[in-house]
Design a protein around this motif. Sequence first.
Motif, PDB file in Angstrom:
ATOM      1  N   VAL A 302       0.838  -1.197   0.000  1.00  0.00           N
ATOM      2  CA  VAL A 302       0.000   0.000   0.000  1.00  0.00           C
ATOM      3  C   VAL A 302       0.876   1.251   0.000  1.00  0.00           C
ATOM      4  CG1 VAL A 302      -1.709   1.318   1.311  1.00  0.00           C
ATOM      5  CG2 VAL A 302      -1.951  -1.162   1.085  1.00  0.00           C
ATOM      6  N   ARG A 303       1.934   1.224   0.787  1.00  0.00           N
ATOM      7  CA  ARG A 303       2.845   2.375   0.784  1.00  0.00           C
ATOM      8  C   ARG A 303       3.500   2.550  -0.588  1.00  0.00           C
ATOM      9  NH1 ARG A 303       3.551   1.074   6.399  1.00  0.00           N
ATOM     10  NH2 ARG A 303       5.067  -0.564   5.929  1.00  0.00           N
ATOM     11  N   ALA A 304       3.798   1.435  -1.267  1.00  0.00           N
ATOM     12  CA  ALA A 304       4.372   1.527  -2.610  1.00  0.00           C
ATOM     13  C   ALA A 304       3.386   2.167  -3.585  1.00  0.00           C
ATOM     14  CB  ALA A 304       4.775   0.134  -3.094  1.00  0.00           C
ATOM     15  N   LEU A 305       2.107   1.848  -3.431  1.00  0.00           N
ATOM     16  CA  LEU A 305       1.082   2.472  -4.273  1.00  0.00           C
ATOM     17  C   LEU A 305       1.032   3.978  -4.021  1.00  0.00           C
ATOM     18  CD1 LEU A 305      -1.370   2.594  -6.131  1.00  0.00           C
ATOM     19  CD2 LEU A 305      -2.774   1.792  -4.213  1.00  0.00           C
ATOM     20  N   LEU A 306       1.033   4.375  -2.756  1.00  0.00           N
ATOM     21  CA  LEU A 306       1.011   5.799  -2.433  1.00  0.00           C
ATOM     22  C   LEU A 306       2.240   6.515  -2.992  1.00  0.00           C
ATOM     23  CD1 LEU A 306      -0.264   5.526   1.235  1.00  0.00           C
ATOM     24  CD2 LEU A 306      -1.481   6.673  -0.628  1.00  0.00           C
ATOM     25  N   GLU A 307       3.389   5.874  -2.926  1.00  0.00           N
ATOM     26  CA  GLU A 307       4.608   6.476  -3.474  1.00  0.00           C
ATOM     27  C   GLU A 307       4.512   6.571  -4.998  1.00  0.00           C
ATOM     28  OE1 GLU A 307       9.453   5.638  -3.632  1.00  0.00           O
ATOM     29  OE2 GLU A 307       8.152   4.469  -2.300  1.00  0.00           O
ATOM     30  N   HIS A 308       3.976   5.527  -5.625  1.00  0.00           N
ATOM     31  CA  HIS A 308       3.866   5.489  -7.093  1.00  0.00           C
ATOM     32  C   HIS A 308       3.017   6.643  -7.613  1.00  0.00           C
ATOM     33  CE1 HIS A 308       3.538   3.789 -11.111  1.00  0.00           C
ATOM     34  NE2 HIS A 308       2.220   3.807 -11.019  1.00  0.00           N
ATOM     35  N   VAL A 309       1.932   6.950  -6.923  1.00  0.00           N
ATOM     36  CA  VAL A 309       1.021   8.012  -7.387  1.00  0.00           C
ATOM     37  C   VAL A 309       1.294   9.336  -6.682  1.00  0.00           C
ATOM     38  CG1 VAL A 309      -0.766   6.339  -7.976  1.00  0.00           C
ATOM     39  CG2 VAL A 309      -0.817   7.422  -5.718  1.00  0.00           C
ATOM     40  N   GLY A 310       2.365   9.403  -5.909  1.00  0.00           N
ATOM     41  CA  GLY A 310       2.650  10.584  -5.099  1.00  0.00           C
ATOM     42  C   GLY A 310       2.633  11.900  -5.862  1.00  0.00           C
ATOM     43  N   PRO A 311       3.378  12.038  -6.972  1.00  0.00           N
ATOM     44  CA  PRO A 311       3.357  13.313  -7.695  1.00  0.00           C
ATOM     45  C   PRO A 311       1.968  13.702  -8.190  1.00  0.00           C
ATOM     46  CG  PRO A 311       5.261  12.019  -8.348  1.00  0.00           C
ATOM     47  CD  PRO A 311       4.406  11.118  -7.500  1.00  0.00           C
ATOM     48  N   ALA A 312       1.191  12.722  -8.634  1.00  0.00           N
ATOM     49  CA  ALA A 312      -0.170  13.026  -9.088  1.00  0.00           C
ATOM     50  C   ALA A 312      -1.038  13.490  -7.927  1.00  0.00           C
ATOM     51  CB  ALA A 312      -0.788  11.797  -9.760  1.00  0.00           C
ATOM     52  N   LEU A 313      -0.890  12.851  -6.756  1.00  0.00           N
ATOM     53  CA  LEU A 313      -1.645  13.284  -5.582  1.00  0.00           C
ATOM     54  C   LEU A 313      -1.235  14.685  -5.155  1.00  0.00           C
ATOM     55  CD1 LEU A 313      -1.651  10.058  -3.346  1.00  0.00           C
ATOM     56  CD2 LEU A 313      -3.471  10.892  -4.846  1.00  0.00           C
ATOM     57  N   ASP A 314       0.060  14.978  -5.227  1.00  0.00           N
ATOM     58  CA  ASP A 314       0.523  16.319  -4.874  1.00  0.00           C
ATOM     59  C   ASP A 314      -0.132  17.372  -5.773  1.00  0.00           C
ATOM     60  OD1 ASP A 314       2.169  15.336  -2.891  1.00  0.00           O
ATOM     61  OD2 ASP A 314       3.989  15.373  -4.127  1.00  0.00           O
ATOM     62  N   ASP A 315      -0.163  17.085  -7.055  1.00  0.00           N
ATOM     63  CA  ASP A 315      -0.670  18.074  -8.006  1.00  0.00           C
ATOM     64  C   ASP A 315      -2.174  18.277  -7.875  1.00  0.00           C
ATOM     65  OD1 ASP A 315       1.873  18.404  -8.948  1.00  0.00           O
ATOM     66  OD2 ASP A 315       1.608  17.192 -10.747  1.00  0.00           O
ATOM     67  N   SER A 316      -2.896  17.255  -7.443  1.00  0.00           N
ATOM     68  CA  SER A 316      -4.348  17.399  -7.275  1.00  0.00           C
ATOM     69  C   SER A 316      -4.730  17.851  -5.873  1.00  0.00           C
ATOM     70  CB  SER A 316      -5.042  16.068  -7.596  1.00  0.00           C
ATOM     71  OG  SER A 316      -4.639  15.050  -6.690  1.00  0.00           O
ATOM     72  N   GLY A 317      -3.746  17.994  -4.990  1.00  0.00           N
ATOM     73  CA  GLY A 317      -4.025  18.425  -3.622  1.00  0.00           C
ATOM     74  C   GLY A 317      -4.604  17.339  -2.736  1.00  0.00           C
ATOM     75  N   ASP A 318      -4.386  16.072  -3.102  1.00  0.00           N
ATOM     76  CA  ASP A 318      -4.995  14.960  -2.382  1.00  0.00           C
ATOM     77  C   ASP A 318      -4.028  14.195  -1.478  1.00  0.00           C
ATOM     78  OD1 ASP A 318      -7.565  15.253  -3.528  1.00  0.00           O
ATOM     79  OD2 ASP A 318      -6.897  14.241  -5.357  1.00  0.00           O
ATOM     80  N   THR A 319      -2.796  14.623  -1.381  1.00  0.00           N
ATOM     81  CA  THR A 319      -1.792  13.816  -0.687  1.00  0.00           C
ATOM     82  C   THR A 319      -2.139  13.576   0.772  1.00  0.00           C
ATOM     83  OG1 THR A 319      -0.049  14.577  -2.176  1.00  0.00           O
ATOM     84  CG2 THR A 319       0.648  13.671  -0.055  1.00  0.00           C
ATOM     85  N   ASP A 320      -2.371  14.632   1.519  1.00  0.00           N
ATOM     86  CA  ASP A 320      -2.616  14.471   2.952  1.00  0.00           C
ATOM     87  C   ASP A 320      -3.868  13.637   3.205  1.00  0.00           C
ATOM     88  OD1 ASP A 320      -0.389  15.982   3.478  1.00  0.00           O
ATOM     89  OD2 ASP A 320      -1.491  17.830   3.906  1.00  0.00           O
ATOM     90  N   ARG A 321      -4.928  13.917   2.453  1.00  0.00           N
ATOM     91  CA  ARG A 321      -6.178  13.191   2.641  1.00  0.00           C
ATOM     92  C   ARG A 321      -5.998  11.706   2.327  1.00  0.00           C
ATOM     93  NH1 ARG A 321      -8.891  15.700  -0.841  1.00  0.00           N
ATOM     94  NH2 ARG A 321      -9.701  17.338   0.518  1.00  0.00           N
ATOM     95  N   ALA A 322      -5.280  11.408   1.248  1.00  0.00           N
ATOM     96  CA  ALA A 322      -5.085  10.010   0.855  1.00  0.00           C
ATOM     97  C   ALA A 322      -4.225   9.267   1.868  1.00  0.00           C
ATOM     98  CB  ALA A 322      -4.465   9.935  -0.535  1.00  0.00           C
TER      99      ALA A 322
END
Length: 362
Positions: A302-322
């Motif tokens: 699960v942590r690998a998934l979060l790392e994989h999509v990290g830049p996309a989450l940052d750009d959409s403002g979803d990192t902290d929530r996710a």
Amino acid sequence: MRTVGVEEELLLVDPETGEPQALSAAVLARAARDDPSEETFERELHSQQLEFATHPQADMADLGAEIVRCRKEAERVAGDIGAAVVALATSPLPVSPSVSTNTRYQWMVQEFGLPAQEQLVCGCHIHVSVESDEEGAAVLDRLRPWLSVLTALSANSPFWQGKDSLYSSYRSRVWVRWPMAGPTELFGSADGYHRRVDDMVATGVLRDKGMVYFDARIAERYPTVEIRVSDVCLEAGTATLLATLTRGLVETAAREWRAGQAPAEHTVDLLRLAAWRAARSGLEEELLHPLSMRPAPADDVVRALLEHVGPALDDSGDTDRAHTAAAELLRHGNGARIQRRLLEQTGSLGDVVAECVRRTQT
């Protein structure tokens, strides 16, 4: 910003016993009487199911609020005819499924027999917008290794016909009885995707293109890719997390394609094993790591998934929530863990359903 829409299938149950009730026609009629223009709800293969679809949303908080609203509206309409809705991917209690009186569904039962009759399972389908079929096909090729992680996160179907299946997502094992379901080989291009679909329909086994049940596909009616591997999630917050991560996967895959990065060449054999492992274990044990296809602790995957999509989450403002939602899910458990814990506490599958009816609305 890519928009996201969610389709959820819910079970209709008796609010006292928790037993599934074949009342979808009555629920849909009640919803139409309340508002003739209402198009939120649809019938599904079995009369014990009710499906709703959200509008496309760019903001994940808005999407989460709409999922909650649709669930509450489904509960209200079902309650008017003496039923309840529950977000469970299979019925914990024994059930004799009743196929909807619909020409398409009746054809499926005649063609596929017992597997279609028994297919009372509820999924969560997530649509993410894409710019073209070419981008869509490229995204599908690059999503493949990560889809099993979504199954593990959403797993919410440990019980089948009154027994513990020993799986976290038994729904996914029932679903792959369809001959046109499951993971796919690489498509390579939009033309490659459409040729594959046309060849499948030309066999005569499928009634039409809508019956191409790939784990992820280019939607027929919308400019989206549709990811179909998740159980319906017990709690709306989990569904919102799944939608957030799925958008992150689509955006990440599209960026890889534009950068000329080739997709991983995992075979369908390995993808099927990863899907089986996710269905069996959920978040309780090891999963197959999407990059290596070797066993790894579920938390690490699960942590690998979060790392994989990290830049996309940052750009959409979803990192902290996710990250917060994923940590909470790992700590408290997915629907499968919650259902088993409830059974340990109450000793009654009926009580499990009753508590899950309540959690569906939270």
